[in-house]
Motif scaffolding. Sequence first.
Motif, mmCIF file in Angstrom:
data_model
loop_
_atom_site.group_PDB
_atom_site.id
_atom_site.type_symbol
_atom_site.label_atom_id
_atom_site.label_comp_id
_atom_site.label_asym_id
_atom_site.label_seq_id
_atom_site.Cartn_x
_atom_site.Cartn_y
_atom_site.Cartn_z
ATOM 1 N N TYR A 69 -1.807 -2.676 2.643
ATOM 2 C CA TYR A 69 -2.357 -2.684 1.273
ATOM 3 C C TYR A 69 -1.237 -2.520 0.259
ATOM 4 C CZ TYR A 69 -2.411 2.504 0.452
ATOM 5 O OH TYR A 69 -2.111 3.825 0.241
ATOM 6 N N VAL A 70 -0.053 -2.220 0.738
ATOM 7 C CA VAL A 70 1.102 -2.211 -0.145
ATOM 8 C C VAL A 70 1.751 -3.590 -0.061
ATOM 9 C CG1 VAL A 70 3.352 -1.192 -0.600
ATOM 10 C CG2 VAL A 70 1.435 0.243 0.091
ATOM 11 N N LEU A 71 1.973 -4.182 -1.215
ATOM 12 C CA LEU A 71 2.485 -5.549 -1.268
ATOM 13 C C LEU A 71 3.999 -5.550 -1.383
ATOM 14 C CD1 LEU A 71 -0.019 -6.909 -3.951
ATOM 15 C CD2 LEU A 71 -0.262 -6.913 -1.465
ATOM 16 N N SER A 72 4.631 -6.377 -0.575
ATOM 17 C CA SER A 72 6.092 -6.423 -0.622
ATOM 18 C C SER A 72 6.570 -7.086 -1.908
ATOM 19 C CB SER A 72 6.622 -7.200 0.573
ATOM 20 O OG SER A 72 6.159 -8.523 0.505
ATOM 21 N N THR A 73 5.691 -7.847 -2.528
ATOM 22 C CA THR A 73 6.106 -8.646 -3.673
ATOM 23 C C THR A 73 5.885 -7.961 -5.017
ATOM 24 O OG1 THR A 73 3.949 -9.668 -3.475
ATOM 25 C CG2 THR A 73 5.833 -10.877 -2.590
ATOM 26 N N TYR A 74 5.341 -6.772 -4.982
ATOM 27 C CA TYR A 74 5.138 -6.094 -6.266
ATOM 28 C C TYR A 74 5.927 -4.804 -6.267
ATOM 29 C CZ TYR A 74 2.907 -4.183 -10.402
ATOM 30 O OH TYR A 74 2.687 -3.671 -11.643
ATOM 31 N N GLY A 75 6.573 -4.498 -7.373
ATOM 32 C CA GLY A 75 7.372 -3.277 -7.463
ATOM 33 C C GLY A 75 8.467 -3.307 -6.415
ATOM 34 N N THR A 76 8.616 -2.219 -5.678
ATOM 35 C CA THR A 76 9.687 -2.154 -4.684
ATOM 36 C C THR A 76 9.153 -2.352 -3.277
ATOM 37 O OG1 THR A 76 9.403 0.227 -4.427
ATOM 38 C CG2 THR A 76 10.954 -0.502 -6.127
ATOM 39 N N GLY A 77 7.859 -2.600 -3.149
ATOM 40 C CA GLY A 77 7.268 -2.756 -1.817
ATOM 41 C C GLY A 77 7.030 -1.426 -1.133
ATOM 42 N N ALA A 78 7.074 -0.367 -1.905
ATOM 43 C CA ALA A 78 6.816 0.969 -1.350
ATOM 44 C C ALA A 78 6.106 1.802 -2.408
ATOM 45 C CB ALA A 78 8.128 1.642 -0.973
ATOM 46 N N ILE A 79 5.270 2.720 -1.952
ATOM 47 C CA ILE A 79 4.595 3.584 -2.925
ATOM 48 C C ILE A 79 4.674 5.050 -2.493
ATOM 49 C CG2 ILE A 79 2.934 1.836 -3.667
ATOM 50 C CD1 ILE A 79 0.839 3.454 -1.907
ATOM 51 N N MET A 80 4.585 5.914 -3.497
ATOM 52 C CA MET A 80 4.263 7.291 -3.187
ATOM 53 C C MET A 80 2.741 7.319 -3.226
ATOM 54 S SD MET A 80 4.720 9.587 -6.658
ATOM 55 C CE MET A 80 3.561 9.450 -8.030
ATOM 56 N N ALA A 81 2.114 7.884 -2.210
ATOM 57 C CA ALA A 81 0.660 7.861 -2.179
ATOM 58 C C ALA A 81 0.123 9.197 -2.695
ATOM 59 C CB ALA A 81 0.168 7.604 -0.765
ATOM 60 N N VAL A 82 -0.749 9.074 -3.706
ATOM 61 C CA VAL A 82 -1.355 10.267 -4.303
ATOM 62 C C VAL A 82 -2.859 10.145 -4.107
ATOM 63 C CG1 VAL A 82 -1.546 11.669 -6.384
ATOM 64 C CG2 VAL A 82 0.502 10.278 -6.013
ATOM 65 N N PRO A 83 -3.341 10.545 -2.945
ATOM 66 C CA PRO A 83 -4.746 10.294 -2.609
ATOM 67 C C PRO A 83 -5.734 10.952 -3.569
ATOM 68 C CG PRO A 83 -3.694 11.720 -0.984
ATOM 69 C CD PRO A 83 -2.601 11.184 -1.832
ATOM 70 N N ALA A 84 -5.358 12.066 -4.161
ATOM 71 C CA ALA A 84 -6.314 12.744 -5.036
ATOM 72 C C ALA A 84 -6.576 11.951 -6.312
ATOM 73 C CB ALA A 84 -5.800 14.140 -5.386
ATOM 74 N N HIS A 85 -5.648 11.049 -6.662
ATOM 75 C CA HIS A 85 -5.762 10.396 -7.964
ATOM 76 C C HIS A 85 -5.598 8.886 -7.913
ATOM 77 C CE1 HIS A 85 -6.023 14.422 -9.435
ATOM 78 N NE2 HIS A 85 -4.902 14.732 -8.810
ATOM 79 N N ASP A 86 -5.858 8.315 -6.758
ATOM 80 C CA ASP A 86 -5.817 6.864 -6.629
ATOM 81 C C ASP A 86 -6.832 6.469 -5.566
ATOM 82 O OD1 ASP A 86 -3.855 4.260 -7.033
ATOM 83 O OD2 ASP A 86 -4.793 4.341 -5.057
ATOM 84 N N GLU A 87 -7.677 5.529 -5.918
ATOM 85 C CA GLU A 87 -8.772 5.166 -5.013
ATOM 86 C C GLU A 87 -8.295 4.622 -3.685
ATOM 87 O OE1 GLU A 87 -11.792 2.853 -6.947
ATOM 88 O OE2 GLU A 87 -11.895 4.303 -8.603
#
Length: 813
Positions: free
Chosen positions: A333-351
């Motif tokens: 669900y993380v796209l390599s083509t957007y941003g840096t291709g990596a996320i910090m996951a904040v489950p409390a505040h992101d669906e």
Amino acid sequence: MTSEVKKKTERYSPQAVEAKWQKRWSSSGLHETPNVSDKPNFYFVTMYPYPSGELHVGHWYAMAPSDAAARFLRMRGHNVLFPMGFDAFGLPAENAAIKRKMHPAAWTEKNMAHMRDQFRMMGASIDWRREVVTCYPEYYRWNQWIFLKFLEKGLAYRANAPVNWCPKDQTVLANEQVIAGRCERCETPVVKRDLEQWFFRITDYADELLRYDGIDWPERVRVMQTNWIGRSEGAEISFAVDGHAGERIKFFTTRPDTIYGATFMVLAPEHPLVAKITTVDHRAAVDTYVTRARNMAEIERTSTERKRTGVETGAFARNEFTGERIPIWVGDYVLSTYGTGAIMAVPAHDERDFDFANRHRLEIREVISPDGAEQPSMSAPYVGEGVMVRSGPFNGTRTEAGRRAVAEEAKRRGIGGPSVIYRLRDWLISRQRYWGTPIPIIYCDDCGVVPVPEKDLPVVLPRDAPFTVEGGNPLAKVESFVRTTCPRCGKPARRETDTMDTFVDSSWYVYRYPDPKYDRLFMNAEVGRKWLPVARYTGGIEHAILHLLYARFVAKALRDMGYLWFGEPFKHLRNQGNIVFGGRKMSKSRGNVQAPDEYVARYGADSLRLFLMFMGPWTDGSDWDAAGIEGTYRFLNRVWSLGIEKVDEASGGRDEAVDRAVHRTIQKVTADLEGYHFNTAIAAMMELSTTLSRARGTSREYGIDTLVLLLAPFAPHFAEELWERRGGRGSVHQQSWPAFDPALAAVKEITLVVQVDGKVRDRIPAAAGLPQAQAQEMALASPRAKAALDGRIVDRVVVVQDRLVNIVTKQRS
RNA sequence: GCCGGCGUAGUCCAACGGCAGAGACGACUCCCUUAAGAGGAGUUCAGUGCGGGUUCGAAUCCCGCCGCCGGCACCA
């Protein structure tokens, strides 16, 4: 009355009239526009078509109203250049080559020849001397030249990128050739594949493309482009990877204020660090997952319905704000083509992160509270604004301020800082196709990637190439083309066999029309200066994003290189809506086209032009239903009778009411043409024709002459014929637009509406311009109003000049 | 899911916050015509998707739904 009129009159024959004038206009050169005249120049372009074989009703809907607008501007005193050309490269020609064993060039030529005839049939006022055809070497050599200039400036580059790949046809597909995740030609599900491709660096201009200063474009189109560019403000931060000294994972976030709630990280399957950091015991699972994700069809991969899958890498990152070790996952669900291709996951505040955390039993920690109170657990993510909690030194900070504060803190620590990213990607221009502009590049074993020297342009597309159902790029199979020598060292080398996206062709074609034969540069600047930029551009709403965005980008790039004196190619833009037939937009590729020919044969081009403009507001589009064409045909027949019948004029001189109708129609039609409201302009002319049919005397003849002039942009052959028959001098299309006289249009008598509490109670004829006090007096004196008052007390009286009087009452207390 | 746009006679569509109808299709009546065709004259038909609000007055402005169309969509 019958006796004073009827003399046997000749019937309106659209076929005879249209053939006659098309011939005369082309021999007299009526539509040839000089570069210099005593009138101000006006450059009016309507988007050129793809030569798919014939102009269908959808094309007419685009072209005929634009032609009417161009003709109107000429009569208003402009020297209007209204050119046409063909977007002649593209996939359908290759498909035709396979299917019909006909060379793409021959197929394209045949189609263009037919379509030129159809444009003439339509009566379009095109200056054909200026035609632009993009598949001719004298045109596409300038695509190649632009490519080389972009390369020099670093605006063109080669990179490995995931592209849409059709496994059956063995070729890359453009985004627009992928229909619902499948190849438009063979319906095979499309996969992503990494290939070396050429790009144009449109993202360099992302910010400028978001500004629309000084251009008159529809709000709708500006909004679509803005969304497409997708500017997001936030922060780019990196976390260190535990046990891998020096490795950091960069990520972008729009919510740095939630960073204390980042309890894990997720990398895209394509992320380069995945292979490096995955621990031995997780390697097998990660490899399987990554392979599957990469081979997955695009439809599946991007479906928002599917579960958010992922696997652990076994590696950990350091959340440098909480100081905690957090697990690193891989998830598609993380796209390599957007941003840096990596996320910090904040489950409390992101669906999405919340869903992922629940599915994989990861920690969910609230760090934003709507009201400042901490919750022990969360049953749903909270994505709104609030106050930072469990966030160390930031506790109590409002989210809006927190975003800036955290980004600044990251900058202070040297691990990131405020950042802006865009959804817009660089423009991938490579196509593994034959029928397009060869990319002027040579690959040499010794010298590497070598641009073709300018003096060697054009790199001509070889005529003979194998077109087979097996697919693959036919051009790559032409040995005589591929084999060449390196321009630098002279050793044997190979040519690039990819061709350019056809949107490159259309991104600058408007610079070519003023002098399409010019061979020293893509544009003859001396002539171009007399016309450019385009004063009016019209075309389908379907081009709101790609074509129009690319054209703006190329203009800005050419401007920055000193070749253009403007950055916006189209000062004024209007888009017609779609013609829908059988529930879908009419187009050749959808197979639901309606040919205009039978209607032209039966009713004439002028009736069809009028009908297309009459169906409804042009900018809204319309469902195609030919039934109504009878109406515009009858209208022309009525005007015809008016125009050629001899009427006994003894019965009258001027008639004020008729003059008023004529001038009000001039006013209405003029305003409507300026605003592209063709439908209401035609209704006004129909109304006038009814008025004139009942009129007699000089006002009638003057009215008919005026009506013929007003009709000229809409029904050019018809108006020309009547103009001639009524003894007009020269061409009706070279006449001045009728002048509007407000004094003659002024209404002398009005009907004053009398309302009591908003309900109409009486209508009183009165003189126009009646003073308010007098109007009020008249209204209050009305017996019907009095009756309606019925003992109520008049509270106040609202008077609208020349329209109505509203008597507002209150209950007797 | 998010962002736009549009909902008015049987149909397509008009209507600067001020009389809901400009125009057209269809249907019907009549006239012209030997007939057919083509003309011509006229008639018919909605209270503006639903519910609130603002206003002297709302199709029009505002809010909330419903429906249709278009764009974007796991965009961090």
